[in-house]
Design an enzyme around this catalytic site. Sequence first.
Site, short mmCIF file in Angstrom:
data_model
loop_
_atom_site.label_atom_id
_atom_site.label_comp_id
_atom_site.label_asym_id
_atom_site.label_seq_id
_atom_site.Cartn_x
_atom_site.Cartn_y
_atom_site.Cartn_z
N GLY A 290 0.79 -1.23 0.00
CA GLY A 290 0.00 0.00 0.00
C GLY A 290 0.81 1.27 0.00
CB SER A 291 2.66 3.28 -1.20
OG SER A 291 3.33 4.49 -0.95
NE ARG A 292 0.92 10.64 -2.81
CZ ARG A 292 0.67 11.86 -2.34
NH1 ARG A 292 0.21 12.02 -1.11
NH2 ARG A 292 0.87 12.92 -3.08
#
EC number: 4.1.1.65
Length: 217
Positions: free
Chosen positions: A186-188
Amino acid sequence: MKFHKEGYTSLALVILFIFVVNAIADYFDANQYVKWFLYILSAFLFLTIVQFFRSPRKLIALDDNIILCPADGKVVVIEETDENEYFKNKRLQVSIFMSPTNVHVNRNPMSGVVSYFKYHPGKFLVAWHPKSSTDNERTTVVVKNANGVEVLFRQIAGALARRIVWYVKEGDTVQQGEEFGFIKFGSRVDLFLPIGTKVDVNIGDKVVGGKTVIARF
Protein backbone atom coordinates in the site's frame (compact mmCIF):
# COMPACT_ATOMS: atom_id res chain seq x y z
CA MET A 1 -3.82 -13.77 -13.69
CA LYS A 2 -0.36 -14.67 -12.39
CA PHE A 3 1.55 -14.41 -9.12
CA HIS A 4 4.11 -11.57 -9.14
CA LYS A 5 7.78 -12.45 -8.71
CA GLU A 6 8.12 -9.92 -5.85
CA GLY A 7 5.85 -12.10 -3.74
CA TYR A 8 7.85 -15.35 -3.80
CA THR A 9 9.74 -14.65 -0.55
CA SER A 10 6.62 -13.48 1.30
CA LEU A 11 4.68 -16.53 0.13
CA ALA A 12 7.48 -18.88 1.20
CA LEU A 13 7.63 -17.28 4.67
CA VAL A 14 3.86 -17.54 5.10
CA ILE A 15 3.84 -21.20 4.05
CA LEU A 16 6.70 -21.92 6.47
CA PHE A 17 4.84 -20.12 9.28
CA ILE A 18 1.65 -22.07 8.55
CA PHE A 19 3.53 -25.38 8.54
CA VAL A 20 5.40 -24.69 11.81
CA VAL A 21 2.37 -23.36 13.73
CA ASN A 22 0.11 -26.23 12.69
CA ALA A 23 2.85 -28.81 13.37
CA ILE A 24 3.28 -27.43 16.90
CA ALA A 25 -0.48 -27.57 17.47
CA ASP A 26 -0.54 -31.22 16.37
CA TYR A 27 2.52 -32.10 18.45
CA PHE A 28 0.98 -30.73 21.65
CA ASP A 29 -2.43 -32.16 20.71
CA ALA A 30 -4.22 -28.80 20.88
CA ASN A 31 -8.00 -28.94 21.24
CA GLN A 32 -10.26 -28.68 18.20
CA TYR A 33 -11.13 -25.00 18.79
CA VAL A 34 -7.44 -24.01 18.71
CA LYS A 35 -6.82 -26.13 15.63
CA TRP A 36 -9.77 -24.63 13.76
CA PHE A 37 -8.61 -21.13 14.69
CA LEU A 38 -5.16 -21.94 13.28
CA TYR A 39 -6.68 -23.43 10.11
CA ILE A 40 -8.73 -20.28 9.54
CA LEU A 41 -5.75 -18.01 10.32
CA SER A 42 -3.57 -20.04 7.95
CA ALA A 43 -6.09 -19.77 5.12
CA PHE A 44 -6.49 -16.03 5.73
CA LEU A 45 -2.72 -15.39 5.62
CA PHE A 46 -2.27 -17.49 2.51
CA LEU A 47 -5.13 -15.86 0.61
CA THR A 48 -4.00 -12.37 1.71
CA ILE A 49 -0.53 -12.89 0.23
CA VAL A 50 -1.90 -14.44 -2.97
CA GLN A 51 -4.36 -11.58 -3.57
CA PHE A 52 -1.82 -8.88 -2.75
CA PHE A 53 0.80 -10.16 -5.19
CA ARG A 54 -1.62 -10.97 -8.00
CA SER A 55 -0.55 -9.59 -11.37
CA PRO A 56 -3.26 -9.49 -14.05
CA ARG A 57 -2.17 -9.97 -17.65
CA LYS A 58 -3.06 -6.90 -19.73
CA LEU A 59 -3.17 -6.04 -23.41
CA ILE A 60 -2.06 -2.43 -23.78
CA ALA A 61 -3.10 -0.36 -26.80
CA LEU A 62 -0.18 2.05 -27.23
CA ASP A 63 -1.06 5.71 -27.80
CA ASP A 64 1.46 8.58 -27.66
CA ASN A 65 -1.35 11.08 -27.12
CA ILE A 66 -2.47 9.75 -23.75
CA ILE A 67 -1.12 9.19 -20.23
CA LEU A 68 -2.08 5.77 -18.91
CA CYS A 69 -2.70 5.19 -15.23
CA PRO A 70 0.50 3.89 -13.57
CA ALA A 71 -1.24 2.00 -10.75
CA ASP A 72 -4.53 0.59 -9.49
CA GLY A 73 -6.19 2.68 -6.79
CA LYS A 74 -8.09 5.91 -6.19
CA VAL A 75 -7.35 9.44 -7.41
CA VAL A 76 -6.68 11.59 -4.32
CA VAL A 77 -5.00 14.72 -5.73
CA ILE A 78 -5.46 16.81 -8.88
CA GLU A 79 -3.80 20.21 -8.54
CA GLU A 80 -1.19 22.60 -9.88
CA THR A 81 1.92 22.51 -7.74
CA ASP A 82 5.63 23.35 -7.78
CA GLU A 83 7.83 20.40 -8.76
CA ASN A 84 11.20 21.26 -7.25
CA GLU A 85 13.34 18.18 -7.87
CA TYR A 86 13.63 18.03 -11.66
CA PHE A 87 11.46 20.54 -13.53
CA LYS A 88 11.71 23.28 -10.89
CA ASN A 89 8.50 24.90 -12.13
CA LYS A 90 4.75 24.46 -11.90
CA ARG A 91 3.26 21.13 -12.98
CA LEU A 92 -0.12 19.45 -12.85
CA GLN A 93 0.00 16.79 -10.14
CA VAL A 94 -2.26 13.72 -10.21
CA SER A 95 -1.86 11.30 -7.28
CA ILE A 96 -3.18 7.75 -6.97
CA PHE A 97 -3.51 6.06 -3.58
CA MET A 98 -3.11 2.27 -3.48
CA SER A 99 -4.76 0.37 -0.64
CA PRO A 100 -3.49 -3.07 0.45
CA THR A 101 -6.29 -4.66 -1.61
CA ASN A 102 -5.18 -3.10 -4.91
CA VAL A 103 -2.86 -4.65 -7.47
CA HIS A 104 0.57 -3.15 -6.68
CA VAL A 105 2.25 -3.44 -10.06
CA ASN A 106 3.43 -0.01 -11.31
CA ARG A 107 3.27 0.63 -15.07
CA ASN A 108 4.86 3.20 -17.39
CA PRO A 109 2.30 5.91 -18.16
CA MET A 110 3.85 6.57 -21.57
CA SER A 111 6.55 5.29 -23.93
CA GLY A 112 9.91 6.99 -24.28
CA VAL A 113 13.41 7.19 -22.80
CA VAL A 114 14.16 7.51 -19.08
CA SER A 115 15.87 10.91 -18.90
CA TYR A 116 16.16 10.99 -15.09
CA PHE A 117 15.99 8.51 -12.22
CA LYS A 118 16.74 8.87 -8.52
CA TYR A 119 16.00 6.86 -5.38
CA HIS A 120 15.39 8.86 -2.18
CA PRO A 121 15.56 7.24 1.27
CA GLY A 122 13.13 8.86 3.68
CA LYS A 123 10.30 8.59 6.17
CA PHE A 124 7.20 6.41 6.17
CA LEU A 125 4.39 8.90 6.74
CA VAL A 126 0.88 7.76 5.82
CA ALA A 127 0.48 7.98 2.04
CA TRP A 128 -2.16 10.73 2.17
CA HIS A 129 0.01 13.03 4.33
CA PRO A 130 0.74 16.32 2.50
CA LYS A 131 4.51 15.87 2.96
CA SER A 132 4.67 12.20 1.93
CA SER A 133 5.52 13.23 -1.66
CA THR A 134 8.68 15.04 -0.51
CA ASP A 135 9.65 13.40 2.82
CA ASN A 136 8.91 9.70 2.38
CA GLU A 137 11.07 7.02 0.82
CA ARG A 138 10.45 7.34 -2.92
CA THR A 139 11.75 7.04 -6.45
CA THR A 140 11.55 9.72 -9.12
CA VAL A 141 11.38 8.72 -12.80
CA VAL A 142 11.20 11.09 -15.77
CA VAL A 143 10.35 9.76 -19.24
CA LYS A 144 10.68 11.79 -22.44
CA ASN A 145 8.47 10.69 -25.35
CA ALA A 146 9.16 10.89 -29.10
CA ASN A 147 7.69 14.40 -29.20
CA GLY A 148 10.08 15.67 -26.53
CA VAL A 149 7.41 15.87 -23.79
CA GLU A 150 8.61 14.83 -20.33
CA VAL A 151 6.42 13.33 -17.60
CA LEU A 152 7.63 12.72 -14.05
CA PHE A 153 6.21 9.99 -11.84
CA ARG A 154 7.05 8.93 -8.29
CA GLN A 155 6.64 5.75 -6.30
CA ILE A 156 6.06 6.80 -2.69
CA ALA A 157 6.28 4.50 0.32
CA GLY A 158 3.64 4.76 3.06
CA ALA A 159 3.17 3.71 6.67
CA LEU A 160 2.79 0.05 5.66
CA ALA A 161 4.82 0.07 2.45
CA ARG A 162 8.41 -0.55 3.48
CA ARG A 163 9.87 -1.70 0.19
CA ILE A 164 9.90 0.03 -3.18
CA VAL A 165 11.12 -1.99 -6.15
CA TRP A 166 12.04 -0.48 -9.53
CA TYR A 167 13.18 -1.95 -12.85
CA VAL A 168 14.36 1.14 -14.75
CA LYS A 169 17.43 3.35 -14.91
CA GLU A 170 18.51 6.45 -16.84
CA GLY A 171 18.86 5.82 -20.56
CA ASP A 172 16.40 2.91 -20.69
CA THR A 173 13.79 2.85 -23.45
CA VAL A 174 10.42 2.02 -21.88
CA GLN A 175 7.06 1.10 -23.35
CA GLN A 176 3.69 2.40 -22.22
CA GLY A 177 1.95 -0.07 -19.91
CA GLU A 178 5.02 -2.17 -19.12
CA GLU A 179 6.01 -2.68 -15.48
CA PHE A 180 8.51 -0.20 -14.09
CA GLY A 181 8.22 -1.22 -10.44
CA PHE A 182 6.27 -2.56 -7.48
CA ILE A 183 5.44 -1.19 -4.01
CA LYS A 184 4.72 -3.66 -1.22
CA PHE A 185 1.69 -3.23 1.04
CA GLY A 186 0.00 0.00 0.00
CA SER A 187 1.17 3.47 -0.92
CA ARG A 188 0.79 5.98 -3.77
CA VAL A 189 2.10 7.08 -7.15
CA ASP A 190 2.31 10.75 -8.18
CA LEU A 191 2.29 12.00 -11.76
CA PHE A 192 3.58 15.47 -12.73
CA LEU A 193 2.24 16.58 -16.11
CA PRO A 194 2.77 19.73 -18.21
CA ILE A 195 0.42 22.59 -17.31
CA GLY A 196 -2.52 22.57 -19.70
CA THR A 197 -2.68 18.78 -20.03
CA LYS A 198 -6.31 17.64 -20.25
CA VAL A 199 -7.08 15.39 -17.26
CA ASP A 200 -9.70 12.68 -17.84
CA VAL A 201 -10.25 11.66 -14.20
CA ASN A 202 -11.71 13.27 -11.09
CA ILE A 203 -10.80 13.12 -7.40
CA GLY A 204 -12.32 9.99 -5.89
CA ASP A 205 -12.32 8.00 -9.15
CA LYS A 206 -11.25 4.34 -8.97
CA VAL A 207 -8.58 3.76 -11.60
CA VAL A 208 -6.84 0.73 -13.11
CA GLY A 209 -3.15 0.61 -13.96
CA GLY A 210 -2.42 0.20 -17.67
CA LYS A 211 -6.08 0.71 -18.57
CA THR A 212 -7.54 3.99 -17.27
CA VAL A 213 -6.59 7.08 -19.28
CA ILE A 214 -5.39 9.70 -16.81
CA ALA A 215 -4.79 12.55 -19.25
CA ARG A 216 -4.43 13.55 -22.91
CA PHE A 217 -1.95 15.82 -24.64
